[in-house]
Design an enzyme around this catalytic site. Structure first.
Site, PDB file in Angstrom:
ATOM      1  N   HIS A  23      -9.738  -5.591   9.766  1.00  0.00           N
ATOM      2  CA  HIS A  23     -10.169  -5.287   8.834  1.00  0.00           C
ATOM      3  C   HIS A  23     -11.879  -4.666   8.592  1.00  0.00           C
ATOM      4  CE1 HIS A  23      -7.609  -8.634   7.880  1.00  0.00           C
ATOM      5  NE2 HIS A  23      -7.783  -8.110   6.318  1.00  0.00           N
ATOM      6  N   GLU A  43       1.240  -1.557  -0.010  1.00  0.00           N
ATOM      7  CA  GLU A  43       0.481  -0.023  -0.389  1.00  0.00           C
ATOM      8  C   GLU A  43       0.749   1.258   0.021  1.00  0.00           C
ATOM      9  OE1 GLU A  43      -3.156  -2.986   1.551  1.00  0.00           O
ATOM     10  OE2 GLU A  43      -0.757  -2.921   1.617  1.00  0.00           O
TER      11      GLU A  43
END
Length: 324
Positions: free
Chosen positions: A129, A60
């Protein structure tokens, strides 16, 4: 008028922007042939090809820095971060580079990039998450933050985000991807920073955004049966947020409740409450109330996750107390 799922509305907006502007391209983990973890970009790879829909390694930080560089050289990248929790790895690129570029270069350049990322619970994805971290990015001068609650807004606001000349964090609640709603065939961009009046009322103003808007609407129906009419405002845009719309509603109802799925402490609701306590103090007939998640990580077990998230019953209870 077409009925589209939330995910399909985003897909349509992406496709139209790519058709209209050859500088728009998408990249992220598994977004090409696989269509992303929630299928939002499905079909775009076949339509636009490898040059404009690119899969990336699981990195990322590298992805975000590449997006900043691409935007500075004239492209319009739309980056997908698989879960908002992983935005933690993009912080340097977004906070120290993208958000500061226009200021540091004296307005001579901009960073027209969008980061799409899903937040929120509802699918038992666990504490790493399911987080709602939008307040982090709303705190940074130079970043815009959007969180739609329905397919039409997802479509229109994403188009505005892609057309914007500054970096935008576009937050999608994963529990909404299957939601259906009407999107006009001739729908266009929706201005960033303008709230949507969902329901008119006289007794309490309830401000929300994202998935909690639907829960507030359910609460409104229950309260209406008791003779309590709440006015519901969907922020849509968190940074900038529509301060004027909230104040105007407060002038009609004189009571304010703010609801969001993110942790209550130091959240978006705290900012709204502080501003309204300042500029709207004379309009208040009761203390401002906030509803958010408790100050603990998101639980994995479905029954615990449901208790963790603000629900319609919580809104009903808070409104009754305000009106009392």
């Amino acid at each position: 008028m077409a009925e589209l799922r939330f995910a399909h509305a985003i897909n349509r907006a992406l496709a139209e922007c790519m058709e209209e502007d050859p500088t728009v391209f998408l990249f992220g983990e598994d977004i090409a042939e696989a269509g992303g973890p929630f299928g939002v970009t499905r079909g775009l790879h076949e339509r636009f090809g490898q040059d404009r829909i690119r899969d990336t390694p699981i990195s990322e930080a590298a992805m975000a820095n590449a997006a900043v560089g691409a935007a500075l050289t004239g492209l319009k990248p739309v980056l997908e971060i698989m879960f908002m929790d992983f935005m933690t790895l993009t912080m340097d690129a977004l906070v120290n580079q993208a958000a500061k570029a226009r200021f540091m270069f004296g307005g001579q350049t901009s960073v027209p990039m969008v980061v799409r990322t899903p937040h929120g619970g509802g699918i038992s994805a666990g504490p790493q998450h399911s987080q709602c971290l939008e307040a982090w990015f709303a705190h940074i001068p130079g970043l815009k933050v959007i969180c739609p609650s329905n397919p039409a807004d997802a479509y229109g606001l994403l188009k505005s985000a892609i057309y914007d000349s500054d970096p935008v964090v576009f937050v999608e609640n994963k529990a909404l991807y299957a939601m259906k709603g009407e999107v006009p065939d001739d729908a266009g961009p929706i201005p960033i920073g303008k709230a949507r009046l969902v329901r008119q009322g006289t007794d309490v103003t309830v401000v929300s955004y994202g998935a909690t808007v639907q829960r507030v609407e359910r609460a409104a129906k229950t309260l209406a049966n008791e003779g309590i009419e709440i006015e519901v405002l969907d922020l849509r845009s968190i940074q900038p947020w529509d301060e004027a719309a909230v104040l105007e509603s407060l002038k009609r109802t004189h009571r304010l409740l703010i609801v969001h799925e993110a942790v209550e402490a130091f959240g978006v609701g705290a900012e709204i409450a502080a501003r309204m306590a300042n500029i709207g103090f004379d309009e208040l007939d009761a203390p401002i109330v906030r509803i958010g998640a408790p100050f603990v990580p998101v639980p994995f077990a479905p029954i615990l996750e449901e208790q963790y998230q603000p629900q319609a019953d919580d809104v009903v209870a808070a409104v009754r107390e305000l009106c009392a």
